[in-house]
Design a protein around this motif. Structure first.
Motif, PDB file in Angstrom:
ATOM      1  N   TYR A 282       0.661  -1.320   0.196  1.00 31.43           N
ATOM      2  CA  TYR A 282       0.044   0.163   0.007  1.00 31.43           C
ATOM      3  C   TYR A 282       1.102   1.207   0.107  1.00 31.43           C
ATOM      4  O   TYR A 282       0.429   2.230  -0.669  1.00 31.43           O
ATOM      5  CB  TYR A 282      -1.008  -0.204   1.225  1.00 31.43           C
ATOM      6  CG  TYR A 282      -1.421   1.117   1.618  1.00 31.43           C
ATOM      7  CD1 TYR A 282      -3.143   1.693   0.210  1.00 31.43           C
ATOM      8  CD2 TYR A 282      -1.022   2.596   2.370  1.00 31.43           C
ATOM      9  CE1 TYR A 282      -3.535   2.721   0.689  1.00 31.43           C
ATOM     10  CE2 TYR A 282      -2.363   3.083   2.417  1.00 31.43           C
ATOM     11  CZ  TYR A 282      -3.497   3.724   2.326  1.00 31.43           C
ATOM     12  OH  TYR A 282      -4.387   4.665   1.656  1.00 31.43           O
ATOM     13  N   LEU A 283       2.039   1.357   1.106  1.00 27.58           N
ATOM     14  CA  LEU A 283       2.625   2.269   1.317  1.00 27.58           C
ATOM     15  C   LEU A 283       4.073   2.691  -0.247  1.00 27.58           C
ATOM     16  O   LEU A 283       3.306   3.617  -1.195  1.00 27.58           O
ATOM     17  CB  LEU A 283       3.913   2.431   1.950  1.00 27.58           C
ATOM     18  CG  LEU A 283       2.386   2.062   3.656  1.00 27.58           C
ATOM     19  CD1 LEU A 283       4.150   1.569   4.642  1.00 27.58           C
ATOM     20  CD2 LEU A 283       1.763   4.082   3.274  1.00 27.58           C
TER      21      LEU A 283
ATOM     22  N   VAL B 282       2.797  -5.161  -6.949  1.00 25.55           N
ATOM     23  CA  VAL B 282       1.781  -4.997  -6.163  1.00 25.55           C
ATOM     24  C   VAL B 282       0.760  -3.983  -6.083  1.00 25.55           C
ATOM     25  O   VAL B 282       0.962  -2.823  -5.732  1.00 25.55           O
ATOM     26  CB  VAL B 282       0.924  -6.037  -4.901  1.00 25.55           C
ATOM     27  CG1 VAL B 282      -0.175  -6.077  -3.989  1.00 25.55           C
ATOM     28  CG2 VAL B 282       1.667  -6.810  -4.351  1.00 25.55           C
ATOM     29  N   GLU B 283      -0.511  -4.107  -7.055  1.00 23.52           N
ATOM     30  CA  GLU B 283      -0.965  -2.386  -7.714  1.00 23.52           C
ATOM     31  C   GLU B 283      -2.552  -2.585  -6.863  1.00 23.52           C
ATOM     32  O   GLU B 283      -3.363  -3.503  -6.908  1.00 23.52           O
ATOM     33  CB  GLU B 283      -0.891  -2.200  -8.899  1.00 23.52           C
ATOM     34  CG  GLU B 283       0.419  -2.918  -9.935  1.00 23.52           C
ATOM     35  CD  GLU B 283       0.682  -2.632 -10.710  1.00 23.52           C
ATOM     36  OE1 GLU B 283       1.413  -1.669 -12.184  1.00 23.52           O
ATOM     37  OE2 GLU B 283      -0.938  -3.790 -11.954  1.00 23.52           O
ATOM     38  N   GLN B 284      -3.325  -1.384  -7.429  1.00 26.62           N
ATOM     39  CA  GLN B 284      -4.545  -1.011  -7.091  1.00 26.62           C
ATOM     40  C   GLN B 284      -3.998  -1.482  -5.799  1.00 26.62           C
ATOM     41  O   GLN B 284      -5.391  -2.533  -5.242  1.00 26.62           O
ATOM     42  CB  GLN B 284      -5.363  -2.042  -8.035  1.00 26.62           C
ATOM     43  CG  GLN B 284      -5.320  -1.462  -9.343  1.00 26.62           C
ATOM     44  CD  GLN B 284      -6.055  -2.358  -9.914  1.00 26.62           C
ATOM     45  OE1 GLN B 284      -5.424  -3.267 -11.360  1.00 26.62           O
ATOM     46  NE2 GLN B 284      -6.875  -2.309 -10.543  1.00 26.62           N
ATOM     47  N   VAL B 285      -3.635  -1.450  -4.356  1.00 19.79           N
ATOM     48  CA  VAL B 285      -4.064  -2.137  -3.055  1.00 19.79           C
ATOM     49  C   VAL B 285      -5.153  -0.911  -2.419  1.00 19.79           C
ATOM     50  O   VAL B 285      -4.933  -0.248  -2.226  1.00 19.79           O
ATOM     51  CB  VAL B 285      -2.878  -1.957  -2.532  1.00 19.79           C
ATOM     52  CG1 VAL B 285      -3.882  -2.867  -0.889  1.00 19.79           C
ATOM     53  CG2 VAL B 285      -2.006  -2.767  -2.937  1.00 19.79           C
ATOM     54  N   GLU B 286      -6.458  -1.500  -2.363  1.00 22.83           N
ATOM     55  CA  GLU B 286      -7.691  -0.804  -1.337  1.00 22.83           C
ATOM     56  C   GLU B 286      -8.743  -1.586  -0.221  1.00 22.83           C
ATOM     57  O   GLU B 286      -8.102  -2.392  -1.212  1.00 22.83           O
ATOM     58  CB  GLU B 286      -8.156  -0.101  -3.174  1.00 22.83           C
ATOM     59  CG  GLU B 286      -8.885  -0.883  -3.810  1.00 22.83           C
ATOM     60  CD  GLU B 286      -9.336  -0.394  -4.685  1.00 22.83           C
ATOM     61  OE1 GLU B 286      -9.374   0.822  -5.136  1.00 22.83           O
ATOM     62  OE2 GLU B 286     -10.033  -1.091  -6.051  1.00 22.83           O
ATOM     63  N   PRO B 287      -8.967  -1.674   0.356  1.00 21.03           N
ATOM     64  CA  PRO B 287      -9.735  -1.875   0.969  1.00 21.03           C
ATOM     65  C   PRO B 287     -11.196  -1.988   0.691  1.00 21.03           C
ATOM     66  O   PRO B 287     -11.787  -1.719  -0.712  1.00 21.03           O
ATOM     67  CB  PRO B 287     -10.338  -0.125   2.179  1.00 21.03           C
ATOM     68  CG  PRO B 287      -9.363   0.441   1.926  1.00 21.03           C
ATOM     69  CD  PRO B 287      -8.919   0.511   0.565  1.00 21.03           C
ATOM     70  N   ILE B 288     -11.946  -3.290   0.056  1.00 18.40           N
ATOM     71  CA  ILE B 288     -13.089  -3.669   0.055  1.00 18.40           C
ATOM     72  C   ILE B 288     -14.516  -4.309   1.118  1.00 18.40           C
ATOM     73  O   ILE B 288     -13.434  -4.156   2.762  1.00 18.40           O
ATOM     74  CB  ILE B 288     -12.693  -4.968  -0.813  1.00 18.40           C
ATOM     75  CG1 ILE B 288     -11.953  -5.791  -0.055  1.00 18.40           C
ATOM     76  CG2 ILE B 288     -12.135  -4.871  -1.956  1.00 18.40           C
ATOM     77  CD1 ILE B 288     -12.180  -7.437  -1.415  1.00 18.40           C
ATOM     78  N   GLY B 289     -15.306  -3.771   1.032  1.00 23.57           N
ATOM     79  CA  GLY B 289     -16.420  -4.786   1.535  1.00 23.57           C
ATOM     80  C   GLY B 289     -16.831  -3.857   2.437  1.00 23.57           C
ATOM     81  O   GLY B 289     -17.462  -4.308   3.827  1.00 23.57           O
TER      82      GLY B 289
END
Length: 372
Positions: free
Chosen positions: A297-298, A339-346
């Protein structure tokens, strides 16, 4: 009033000494001195950093019996002909016709073992993930295959996962029963699902030194380097680091141990460790670097202080604790993985039937993994 003749000729200093000597000799004064000393000691202790005191216990602790032990396990596939799950050592035994790919979706989600309606919640989680993964395409086979790592899966949830038709048709799964292994002594644990289009070579459960039976569950999958076209082994770790403020830096020791299985195994091209990292102390922000890993993420430009990255604290009733980014994806440094597009889901997702409850107190995290 006139002072008695005997005192008139006594010097004032001598009178004062006589008074103090008499007072010190009294029981009441001795009690006062003891109480004052206790107050001063208590105030001194309260001003110390108790966290640091706890991190240096006076009595050495006996490590967990399984600390550092890595068990090689099988992987389960569903036989549509026999209508049951069957365990094999690797998916070649399941007649897998998968082809190695250079990218796959990675999803990590702590699904909350303690809240009500566990079976409804895990079913809702699978429905949500199915919709998310096939969104925008008419042919599910055209999307990237997924590896889903779950934490805090309880006994009821394992049963529900094993009975889920989408899971049966599309995934291998590490655990389908809850009467063996870690499940014999723990109320919950880690479970990994691997898309059936991915070949699974090994499954390893690494036990931590832990008061909470925590571990890192690895699956070795076959992939292909987009740069060299070489078929390689990628190790995906699913972990739940120790919770709460402990008597020592548990999480650092645990992550360092897990990182060795990704960084130093010569049979592994590269890998990841994803899950609930429980970063509740300031030192937790440093443990990826100390373990030799990068925070995806960072690396992708995210900020630790940005609320958009938070994954815990918003779906817990009357939560008195700070909202944080608990759930993370770590990977080795270098040019073998991205690792791309790291984001929270749900976010905000609930069960469809009453009583409608949040799927989890955590958000999940999605990442698109590319093997370079």
């Amino acid at each position: 009033m006139m002072m008695p003749q005997s005192h008139q000729n006594t010097r004032p200093l001598e009178v004062a000494r006589h008074y103090v000597s008499h007072t010190v000799a009294t029981r009441q004064f001795r009690i006062f001195v003891v109480l004052l000393a206790l107050v001063l000691i208590t105030r001194t202790i309260s001003s110390l950093d108790l966290v640091h005191l706890h991190q240096t216990p006076a009595v050495p602790r006996t490590p967990s019996p399984d600390a550092g032990v890595a068990h090689v396990l099988g992987i389960n596939h569903y036989s549509s002909e026999e209508k049951q799950w069957k365990q094999v050592q690797n998916t070649e035994e399941a007649n897998s016709n998968s082809q190695p790919r250079s990218n796959f979706a990675l999803i990590t989600w702590n699904v909350d073992f303690v809240s009500a309606e566990p079976q409804d919640r895990i079913s809702a989680a699978m429905s949500y993930l199915r919709s998310m993964l096939i969104s925008g395409t008419e042919d599910p086979d055209t999307i990237s295959p997924a590896v889903i790592v779950l934490q805090e899966v309880n006994h009821e949830m394992i049963k529900s996962l094993a009975e889920n038709e989408w899971v049966q048709k599309n995934f291998y799964i590490t655990d389908v029963v809850s009467d063996r292994g870690i499940w014999q002594k723990s109320h919950y644990g880690t479970v990994t699902l691997v898309d059936r289009r991915i070949k699974v070579k090994n499954v390893i459960r690494l036990h931590y030194d832990s008061n909470m039976d925590r571990d890192c569950l690895f699956v070795d999958i076959e992939a292909i380097s987009s740069r060299t076209s070489e078929v390689v082994t990628v190790r995906v770790g699913n972990t739940h680091l120790e919770s709460l403020v402990g008597a020592r830096p548990w999480r650092l020791d645990q992550l360092k141990l897990a990182a060795r299985f990704v960084l130093y195994d010569t049979n592994v091209y590269t890998g990841l460790i994803a899950g609930d990292m429980n970063p509740i102390d300031p030192y937790d922000l440093k443990i990826p670097d100390e373990a030799g890993l990068k925070d995806a993420y960072l690396v992708g430009g995210g900020s630790e202080d940005n609320v958009r990255g938070h994954t815990w604290g918003y779906q817990t009733e009357n939560n008195p604790f700070p909202k944080r980014r608990f759930d993370k994806i770590f990977h080795p440094p270098g040019d073998k993985i991205k690792v791309e597009q790291v984001e929270p889901i749900g976010i905000g997702e609930k069960t469809p039937e009453k009583p409608k409850v949040y799927i989890s107190d955590h958000y999940g995290v999605f990442g698109n993994v590319r093997i370079l």
